[in-house]
Write an enzyme that holds these catalytic residues in place. Sequence first.
Site, PDB file in Angstrom:
ATOM      1  N   THR A  85     -54.598 105.089  66.531  1.00  0.00           N
ATOM      2  CA  THR A  85     -54.195 103.654  66.810  1.00  0.00           C
ATOM      3  C   THR A  85     -54.623 102.802  65.648  1.00  0.00           C
ATOM      4  O   THR A  85     -54.376 101.778  65.542  1.00  0.00           O
ATOM      5  CB  THR A  85     -55.248 103.285  67.922  1.00  0.00           C
ATOM      6  OG1 THR A  85     -56.554 103.377  67.651  1.00  0.00           O
ATOM      7  CG2 THR A  85     -54.900 103.798  69.237  1.00  0.00           C
ATOM      8  N   ARG A 107     -48.163 102.585  79.761  1.00  0.00           N
ATOM      9  CA  ARG A 107     -49.326 103.082  80.528  1.00  0.00           C
ATOM     10  C   ARG A 107     -49.615 101.876  81.658  1.00  0.00           C
ATOM     11  O   ARG A 107     -49.922 101.990  82.893  1.00  0.00           O
ATOM     12  CB  ARG A 107     -50.346 103.331  79.717  1.00  0.00           C
ATOM     13  CG  ARG A 107     -51.716 103.591  80.409  1.00  0.00           C
ATOM     14  CD  ARG A 107     -52.794 104.043  79.448  1.00  0.00           C
ATOM     15  NE  ARG A 107     -52.597 105.562  79.062  1.00  0.00           N
ATOM     16  CZ  ARG A 107     -53.090 105.848  77.544  1.00  0.00           C
ATOM     17  NH1 ARG A 107     -54.012 104.790  76.990  1.00  0.00           N
ATOM     18  NH2 ARG A 107     -52.908 106.856  77.152  1.00  0.00           N
ATOM     19  N   ASP A 155     -56.219 113.632  68.850  1.00  0.00           N
ATOM     20  CA  ASP A 155     -56.105 112.434  69.430  1.00  0.00           C
ATOM     21  C   ASP A 155     -57.408 111.608  68.462  1.00  0.00           C
ATOM     22  O   ASP A 155     -58.048 112.008  68.182  1.00  0.00           O
ATOM     23  CB  ASP A 155     -56.374 112.195  70.907  1.00  0.00           C
ATOM     24  CG  ASP A 155     -55.899 110.900  71.331  1.00  0.00           C
ATOM     25  OD1 ASP A 155     -55.328 110.131  70.376  1.00  0.00           O
ATOM     26  OD2 ASP A 155     -55.952 110.447  72.671  1.00  0.00           O
ATOM     27  N   LYS A 182     -48.212 108.408  72.695  1.00  0.00           N
ATOM     28  CA  LYS A 182     -48.272 109.443  71.609  1.00  0.00           C
ATOM     29  C   LYS A 182     -48.526 110.632  71.993  1.00  0.00           C
ATOM     30  O   LYS A 182     -48.212 112.017  71.509  1.00  0.00           O
ATOM     31  CB  LYS A 182     -49.426 108.712  70.725  1.00  0.00           C
ATOM     32  CG  LYS A 182     -48.916 107.485  70.032  1.00  0.00           C
ATOM     33  CD  LYS A 182     -50.369 107.128  68.849  1.00  0.00           C
ATOM     34  CE  LYS A 182     -51.289 106.618  69.827  1.00  0.00           C
ATOM     35  NZ  LYS A 182     -51.232 105.313  70.491  1.00  0.00           N
ATOM     36  N   THR A 183     -49.503 110.750  72.998  1.00  0.00           N
ATOM     37  CA  THR A 183     -49.916 112.024  73.984  1.00  0.00           C
ATOM     38  C   THR A 183     -48.686 112.680  74.303  1.00  0.00           C
ATOM     39  O   THR A 183     -48.346 113.935  74.183  1.00  0.00           O
ATOM     40  CB  THR A 183     -50.992 111.752  74.671  1.00  0.00           C
ATOM     41  OG1 THR A 183     -52.161 111.185  74.049  1.00  0.00           O
ATOM     42  CG2 THR A 183     -51.352 113.203  75.477  1.00  0.00           C
TER      43      THR A 183
END
Length: 379
Positions: free
Chosen positions: A168, A227, A119, A74-75
């Site tokens: 999230t 990640r 975020d 997302k980032t």
Amino acid sequence: MARDGAAGEEAPVVSPTGDPEDRAVEAALRPKNLDDFVGQQRVRRQLSLVLEASRLRGRTADHVLLSGPPGLGKTTLAMIIAAEMNAPLRISSGPAIQHAGDLAAILSSLTDGEVLFLDEIHRMSRPAEEMLYMAMEDFRVDIIVGKGPGATAIPLDLPPFTLVGATTRAGLLPGPLRDRFGFTGHLEFYSTEELELVLRRSAMLMDMKVNSAAFSEVAGRSRGTPRIANRLLRRVRDWALVHGVDLIDARCAGAALDMYEVDAKGLDRLDRAVLTALITKFNGGPVGLSTLAIAVGEEPETVETVAEPYLVREGMLGRTPRGRIATRAAWDHLGLVMPANVAAAMPEDLFTVLPEGNGPEDNLAEDNSGITEWANTEG
């Protein structure tokens, strides 16, 4: 082991949340444009269309909401949006905005066309959310000066900007806020093949020599999360460096990840401890969350947020009205045989989704002997 946000606490190497070291390394590995972004084909196509249409109109892009589990990009997509629109990027987070004045300070300093990335937007305070409604729709905010009957609202016009929100837990966003986003994209977990592509790109950037079998080995233990895949790849790199290995193959990758207690299914020490306790101490369950957490020596929140989501997704743990239960897949993974009486008692609605934080198992009480029973919830 990677460290989490709490000082002195160790985070599992397969935790989807990032620590400062992860973020520093990820910054170098992140793709800079949509063409280099691996996976999420549907979201990429839709987002590419939104951005291209905005460029052709000569206007800022619509506000974008990105939802999905942590570690899926997302980032990275927020940074790509800014790069694709050739606009500066401002980064903040919901927990950092606890007052309307905090948000007003950020919004008033934005430049024309700037991309604002928030975020964990669902954790923003309610007064700030209400200010954001008008800012997103009309590019204007009202600054309240004074208190009580003498308070005055001073309108402040804002330059056109694009808000990119990441969450999230999209269900915690109020409807009026969700409705003001022009595009909503939900990120899914990656397939093993997609993770292999991510790992190949990362290995090239880190100047690692890795064969195809090793990429498959690492990708298969990465829980469908880029990640985690990149973090495991760095641990494999460290193992190879210490052992003097030039070309990393599947045997080397497996040995490195075994040392970090990440098994072939991606389960770590905590995951296996939860399943082992369920099976050996409670005969497969059902058992309440608090009792299970005590059995593995962890906090209930740790078991619920770190171990449980992946175990449920892999079909090894179920949430039932009477508590957590180990499925046949869990018994098989640990190399144990499920007794016939346990199999016969397995509920048919094992994987019924319960409201998060509001499931019947949260109303379980434990007596002094540690046996979980239903609590009287009348009244």
